[in-house]
Every structure is written in C-alpha cells, then in structure tokens.
Scaffold this motif. Structure first.
Motif, PDB file in Angstrom:
ATOM      1  N   LEU A 146       0.846  -1.194   0.000  1.00 56.59           N
ATOM      2  CA  LEU A 146       0.000   0.000   0.000  1.00 56.59           C
ATOM      3  C   LEU A 146       0.880   1.243   0.000  1.00 56.59           C
ATOM      4  O   LEU A 146       1.795   1.375   0.813  1.00 56.59           O
ATOM      5  CB  LEU A 146      -0.902   0.008   1.237  1.00 56.59           C
ATOM      6  N   TYR A 147       0.597   2.159  -0.925  1.00 62.74           N
ATOM      7  CA  TYR A 147       1.285   3.441  -0.996  1.00 62.74           C
ATOM      8  C   TYR A 147       0.230   4.540  -0.986  1.00 62.74           C
ATOM      9  O   TYR A 147      -0.793   4.425  -1.671  1.00 62.74           O
ATOM     10  CB  TYR A 147       2.123   3.541  -2.274  1.00 62.74           C
ATOM     11  N   ILE A 148       0.461   5.619  -0.221  1.00 59.28           N
ATOM     12  CA  ILE A 148      -0.512   6.711  -0.171  1.00 59.28           C
ATOM     13  C   ILE A 148       0.196   8.052  -0.256  1.00 59.28           C
ATOM     14  O   ILE A 148       1.376   8.170   0.083  1.00 59.28           O
ATOM     15  CB  ILE A 148      -1.379   6.659   1.105  1.00 59.28           C
ATOM     16  N   PHE A 176      -8.116   9.354   4.600  1.00 62.15           N
ATOM     17  CA  PHE A 176      -7.818   7.927   4.537  1.00 62.15           C
ATOM     18  C   PHE A 176      -8.362   7.224   5.781  1.00 62.15           C
ATOM     19  O   PHE A 176      -8.443   7.823   6.866  1.00 62.15           O
ATOM     20  CB  PHE A 176      -6.306   7.690   4.484  1.00 62.15           C
ATOM     21  N   PRO A 177      -8.745   5.955   5.672  1.00 59.44           N
ATOM     22  CA  PRO A 177      -9.091   5.169   6.867  1.00 59.44           C
ATOM     23  C   PRO A 177      -7.958   5.259   7.886  1.00 59.44           C
ATOM     24  O   PRO A 177      -6.779   5.375   7.509  1.00 59.44           O
ATOM     25  CB  PRO A 177      -9.242   3.748   6.318  1.00 59.44           C
ATOM     26  N   GLU A 198      -2.097   5.057   7.189  1.00 59.90           N
ATOM     27  CA  GLU A 198      -0.728   5.586   7.312  1.00 59.90           C
ATOM     28  C   GLU A 198       0.180   4.602   8.027  1.00 59.90           C
ATOM     29  O   GLU A 198       1.354   4.464   7.696  1.00 59.90           O
ATOM     30  CB  GLU A 198      -0.735   6.937   8.027  1.00 59.90           C
ATOM     31  N   ALA A 199      -0.361   3.886   9.012  1.00 62.11           N
ATOM     32  CA  ALA A 199       0.440   2.909   9.742  1.00 62.11           C
ATOM     33  C   ALA A 199       0.733   1.675   8.894  1.00 62.11           C
ATOM     34  O   ALA A 199       1.812   1.079   8.994  1.00 62.11           O
ATOM     35  CB  ALA A 199      -0.280   2.501  11.029  1.00 62.11           C
ATOM     36  N   GLU A 217       4.826   2.892   2.146  1.00 59.79           N
ATOM     37  CA  GLU A 217       5.455   4.205   2.004  1.00 59.79           C
ATOM     38  C   GLU A 217       4.370   5.271   1.962  1.00 59.79           C
ATOM     39  O   GLU A 217       3.337   5.108   1.300  1.00 59.79           O
ATOM     40  CB  GLU A 217       6.311   4.260   0.743  1.00 59.79           C
ATOM     41  N   VAL A 218       4.608   6.366   2.692  1.00 60.61           N
ATOM     42  CA  VAL A 218       3.676   7.491   2.743  1.00 60.61           C
ATOM     43  C   VAL A 218       4.380   8.712   2.158  1.00 60.61           C
ATOM     44  O   VAL A 218       5.452   9.104   2.627  1.00 60.61           O
ATOM     45  CB  VAL A 218       3.225   7.798   4.187  1.00 60.61           C
TER      46      VAL A 218
END
Length: 364
Positions: A332-334, A346-347, A351-352, A356-357
C-alpha cells in the motif's frame, strides 16, 4: 606511467640525500620510502584485481542488451533491480558484464529495431522490459540461439510468450508484474465508500492492459463498481480521452499501461479539474500525484528477473525450461498531500499500514 613516476621520485630523494650528506642514514630512508611506495602500488594493484578475479573466477564475461519500452519510474526501477540481481549472482557491469541499453520511447517499431540490433551484435542475452519490448525481442530471436528474459509483462500468456501452465513458448522466460486488482478494488472501496464508477484509460495495442481490464470487469461487481473504459492509440490521445473519462466517473484507476503512464501528468490534471482522484498501480505513480495504490515493488521484481538471467548466463538453466515467475503480494502506498487537496480522509489504519507514505507530490 605510475612506475616512471615512482622512479623519478626515488631518484629525486637520492639526489637530495647526497646533497645533504646524510650518508647511510639517508640512503636507508630512501630505500625505505621506495619499498613503501612499491608495496603500496602492489597492494593497490592487488585490490583492484581481486574484484575482477573473483567475479570472473569461472573465466566468463558476458554482453547483454537491455531493451526498455518506455521511460517511466516503474520500468526504470525494473532495470535497476535487474542489474542488482545479476550483481548479487556475481555478474557485475564493468567487471565481467558489458551492458548495451536502449529505450524505445514507447514506439513498437523502435523496439523491434533495438532487438534486431542486439541479435546482429550476437549478445549473450536480451533483457526486455515491458510487454512490447518482450514481444519484439522474442520475434527478433526466433532464428537465433539468444535467450530473452523479460520483466514487467503483466500477462505473458496473452502476449504469446508463455503457455497457460507458465512454461515458455520458446527460448524466452521472465517475470510478470500481474497487478493485484482485487486488492486495488478493495482499497478504492475503503477510501471512496460512495463511489460507483471507476474509469480506466488504456492503450488498445497493449495486450497486458486488455488482460488487466478484463480482470477488473470480472471482480468489479464484488465491490459494487462499474468499470468505464476508454481506449487510446497514441500519447497524443491522452488529453482528450482523460478529460472525457474524468467527466463520467468517480475516480480513475491507472494501470501500468506504458503510454498512459507517460501521459500521467495529463491524466492527473484532467482528474483534478473534475475533482476526482486517480489511483495508481505502483509506488512511482503515487509519488508523482496519484492518491494511493496497491502495487508491487518493481525493484524487487527486477532483482527476481536478474537472478533468473544469471542462471541462464552461467549455464545453470535454460530459458525454455524455466516457467515465468510472478512477483507475489501487494504494498500500500498513499499520498497525503493529494488527499488533503481533494478533501479525502484515509481510513485511520492507512498511514500505519502503508509501505510508504508521501507527504508531497514529486514529479521527476
């Protein structure tokens, strides 16, 4: 040249010793300095030769051609990982490996010329990055014994490079970047709980895109989505097609379609004007302005491909006997800046959980 310089240095030191009248002590100093210089040079020479001797312990050196279909982040990462995978197997550029590299700039005719050129140069192996380059290399090598190792091919079967059981159609094998479509749909539903229509822009001549869209259609109903597709032929078509698509859907989900990825900034601009997000398919797209993605690690995919190529080059395996491999799993990338600009939250776990954020949009 180094030996001559050393000789001049020693001669100058001896002359200085005679002038100062230091006798035996000066001579001893000169000898010691000369010995130290020689030892240092010998040590340096030994160090420089060790890597080459180790890497070429089997007495082999190789020349390969890398044909990359287009210039964008995921394919660049594949190439980086491929060379790292070879290096980890003891095949290193500049030591026992010569690399010829060419980029087709998303032109299939150019891709064919590149692979034809590699065949005429009788390279030991061709690495083809992306489906059109893989298909071109396969055709170019049909009347030769040059193996082709591909990567970033979403559906080798649809491209005519492999059978349903993953075995090769000829002297060709590699790795598939099959997109984790179900994970992507699940993520889009979590981020946009009220969305109903997902738009997909694709190149009609790219077999991998056609295959991936079919997978989207098969799974979309399970998550309450309708897929709205828009086909293009060239990069020049992206502007109008993206504007038209953005007006019809709640979001756009981008593929690894080479032509569309080249026009990603245009797609993002049209989506932004319509107030909708674009979901990417890998990390570079999210860094460049997509909201989020469930994608694969293309450096890791490249390394996996490099390991396969090393076996072929070393004679440990033959391409026709190696089923193609798939990079497993999704990350997952955001991009939080994009989320803020679109007013999307975002839910709480995203982020956790993200690999990569990105807090800013970076366009290289």
């Amino acid at each position: 040249m180094k030996k001559k310089a050393m000789a001049l240095t020693v001669a100058a030191m001896m002359a200085a010793a005679m002038i100062t009248g230091c006798g035996q002590t000066a001579a001893t100093t000169v000898e010691t300095a000369a010995d130290t210089t020689v030892q240092t040079q010998e040590s340096t020479a030994d160090t420089e030769s060790t890597a080459a001797d180790t890497a070429a312990a089997d007495g082999e050196s190789y020349t390969i051609g890398i044909s990359q279909f287009a210039e964008h982040g995921s394919l660049d990462n594949c190439r980086t990982g491929f060379l790292e995978g070879l290096k980890e197997a003891g095949i290193e550029e500049g030591v026992n490996l010569t690399v010829l590299f060419d980029n087709a700039q998303a032109d299939t005719a150019t891709a064919s010329m590149i692979s034809d050129n590699y065949v005429s140069q009788k390279v030991d192996l061709i690495c083809a990055i992306a489906t059109p380059s893989a298909m071109s290399a396969y055709n170019s090598c049909l009347d030769s014994d040059i193996p082709v190792i591909y990567t970033a091919v979403s559906d080798p079967v649809s491209a005519g490079l492999a059978k349903e059981d993953k075995t090769p159609e000829g002297n060709i094998t590699g790795t598939a970047d099959t997109l984790p479509v179900e994970a992507q749909l699940k993520m889009i539903r979590e981020v946009l709980p009220d969305a109903t229509k997902i738009g997909i822009l694709y190149t009609t001549s790219e077999a991998n895109s056609l295959s991936t869209i079919e997978t989207y259609k098969e799974l979309a109903d399970d998550y309450g989505f309708e897929i709205v597709e828009s086909g293009i032929n060239t990069l020049a078509d992206v502007d109008m097609a993206a504007a038209d698509l953005a007006a019809k859907v709640d979001c756009i989900s981008n593929l690894t379609d080479n032509t569309v990825v080249q026009g990603l900034q245009t797609v993002l601009a049209k989506a932004s004007a319509a107030g909708i997000p674009v979901f990417g398919s890998e990390v570079e797209q999210v860094k460049n302005g997509c909201l989020a993605a469930e994608g694969i690690d293309y450096v890791a995919l490249g390394k996996q491909t490099g390991a396969m190529a090393a076996k072929v080059l070393k004679g440990e395996a033959e391409a026709p006997d190696m089923p193609y491999e798939v990079c497993e799993g999704a990350n997952l990338y955001i991009n939080t800046e994009v989320a803020r600009d679109l007013g999307i939250t975002f839910p709480e776990n995203y982020e956790a959980d993200a690999a990569e954020v990105f807090e800013t949009v970076t366009v290289e």
